[in-house]
Design an enzyme around this catalytic site. Structure first.
Site, PDB file in Angstrom:
ATOM      1  CB  SER A 172      -0.957  -0.042   1.193  1.00  0.00           C
ATOM      2  OG  SER A 172      -1.959   0.926   1.075  1.00  0.00           O
ATOM      3  CG  ASP A 272      -7.011  -2.550  -3.802  1.00  0.00           C
ATOM      4  OD1 ASP A 272      -7.697  -1.549  -3.526  1.00  0.00           O
ATOM      5  OD2 ASP A 272      -5.797  -2.628  -3.556  1.00  0.00           O
ATOM      6  CG  HIS A 304      -5.815  -2.015   0.016  1.00  0.00           C
ATOM      7  ND1 HIS A 304      -5.146  -1.702  -1.145  1.00  0.00           N
ATOM      8  CD2 HIS A 304      -5.121  -1.402   1.003  1.00  0.00           C
ATOM      9  CE1 HIS A 304      -4.123  -0.921  -0.882  1.00  0.00           C
ATOM     10  NE2 HIS A 304      -4.076  -0.741   0.417  1.00  0.00           N
TER      11      HIS A 304
END
Length: 406
Positions: A172, A272, A304
């Site tokens: 991320s 995601d 995610h």
């Protein structure tokens, strides 16, 4: 971002709502009086040089007392006894640049698992967070940490790590940091320590932009993060200094293609909202002249940060397998002294790469456009993921690739 959002946000009274300046749930709330309430938290875990059940010793280091940037080192003790230097992984945690810590249970557990599985020395960087320290503080801290790692000033790194097998990794926001450091390392300013990046590992990278890609529109499967919320993140994290067209969050095709790492893994989760940006990034990376091996992993049915919260899940185990395979994709350097030069490529490693180049089982990524989305044709499929690996024959990538990446 890498923090699971609660789809039902915590209840806030009407009086408290009136005092909110920035509602960034599920990460934090900033009130008008300056108070910040972080909602995504994780228990602190102390370091220990006793390896215990994991077989991984840990130690904390303060890199810059002025800024507070620090790191936790993870050393796979069993691998040390082999007499070879270990892969060196510089890891950056996720958390949307505003939550998370290298010392938290969530990211400590992942880094320890990575060290044990890859038999690597992992340096997990603890960087300053927004909004108290807006972007670019996180990048500055990460760069300071990378320079410190490259200086070999730490005894664990100097003696146990193979600096010719250094990887930048993160999920991320941490994956975004890894990308931006790879960009900076590719264009030294003349005052930098020589930093040679063997590869990058980007897990569900946090990239965004002013335009909408297909995975960001017409969503009916309940993604953790909705596009309208993600639109607000980067202006908030930069204290209004940059928008979503900022190349740090919206990298250009030529910038990605210019990265000088030799191997890369990009992993996305099928549900995601930012999935297509990761797929597009992998396609752009294949267009470059430097990266000879690119692996794209698509985890079906996942969203995610899934690998952090359910590490025993089959899809998370499969993803770790791919990460370990990338890190261990070339022969280790024997320990003689800190100046040992890398011997010729191990035959098995060369055959491994050539086999990937020639197999017909691997999928081919077709770049529809350098500025829009990528059409993906699944290759080897399992119940948990779809894997695409390169390098690919030049013709398969259309007019955007003139030669094989090998």
């Amino acid at each position: 971002m890498a923090m699971h959002g609660n789809k039902s946000a915590p209840a806030v009274t009407k009086k408290a709502e009136a005092e909110i300046a920035n509602d960034m749930r599920p990460f934090l709330i900033r009130f008008k009086d300056g108070r910040i309430k972080r909602l995504a938290t994780s228990t602190f875990v102390p370091a220990s040089e006793a390896p215990g059940a994991t077989g991984v010793a840990t130690r904390d280091v303060v890199i810059d007392p002025g800024t507070g940037v620090s790191a936790r080192l993870f050393l796979c003790v069993g691998a040390v006894t082999t007499g070879t230097r270990l892969p060196l992984v510089v890891y950056f945690h996720g958390g949307a640049f505003c939550t998370g810590s290298a010392f938290s249970e969530l990211f400590h557990s992942y880094a320890a698992s990575l060290s044990a599985r890859a038999r690597a020395l992992v340096v997990s960087v603890d960087y300053r967070l927004a909004p108290e320290h807006p972007i670019p503080a996180a990048y500055d801290d990460a760069w300071a940490a990378l320079r410190w790692v490259a200086s070999l000033s730490d005894p664990w790194i100097a003696y146990h790590a193979d600096h010719k097998r250094m990887f930048l990794a993160g999920e991320s926001a941490g994956a975004n940091i890894a990308h931006n450091l790879a960009v900076r390392a590719a264009f030294p300013d003349g005052n930098n320590i020589d930093i040679d990046v063997e590869g990058i590992v980007l897990l569900q990278p946090f990239f965004w932009g002013p335009e909408r890609l297909p995975s960001e529109t017409n969503r009916h499967d309940g993604p953790i993060f909705v596009p309208e919320f993600v639109d607000t993140l980067w202006p908030f994290l930069t204290a209004g200094a940059a928008g979503n067209d900022d190349p740090r969050i919206n990298p250009r095709a030529d910038q990605v293609a210019s990265l000088r790492c030799r191997r890369a893994l990009v992993a996305v989760a099928a549900k995601d909202v930012s999935r297509d940006r990761g797929c597009r990034y992998a396609a752009w990376l294949r267009h470059g002249e430097w990266c000879r091996e690119v692996t794209l992993v698509v985890s079906e049915g996942e969203d995610h940060g899934f690998h952090l919260y359910r590490p025993a899940r089959a899809s998370a185990v499969a993803l770790m397998d791919h990460v370990v395979e990338l890190i261990n994709g070339r022969a280790p350097l024997p320990i003689t002294n800190a100046e040992t030069e890398l011997p010729h490529e191990h035959p098995a490693a060369t055959m491994h790469l050539l086999a990937r180049d020639g197999t017909n089982e691997l999928a081919v990524g077709r770049a529809k456009s350098l500025a829009t989305s990528v059409a993906l044709e699944p290759g080897r499929v399992s119940s948990t993921n779809v894997v695409q690996q390169g390098p690919f024959p030049a013709a398969a990538l259309g007019r955007f690739v003139a030669r094989s990446c090998l």
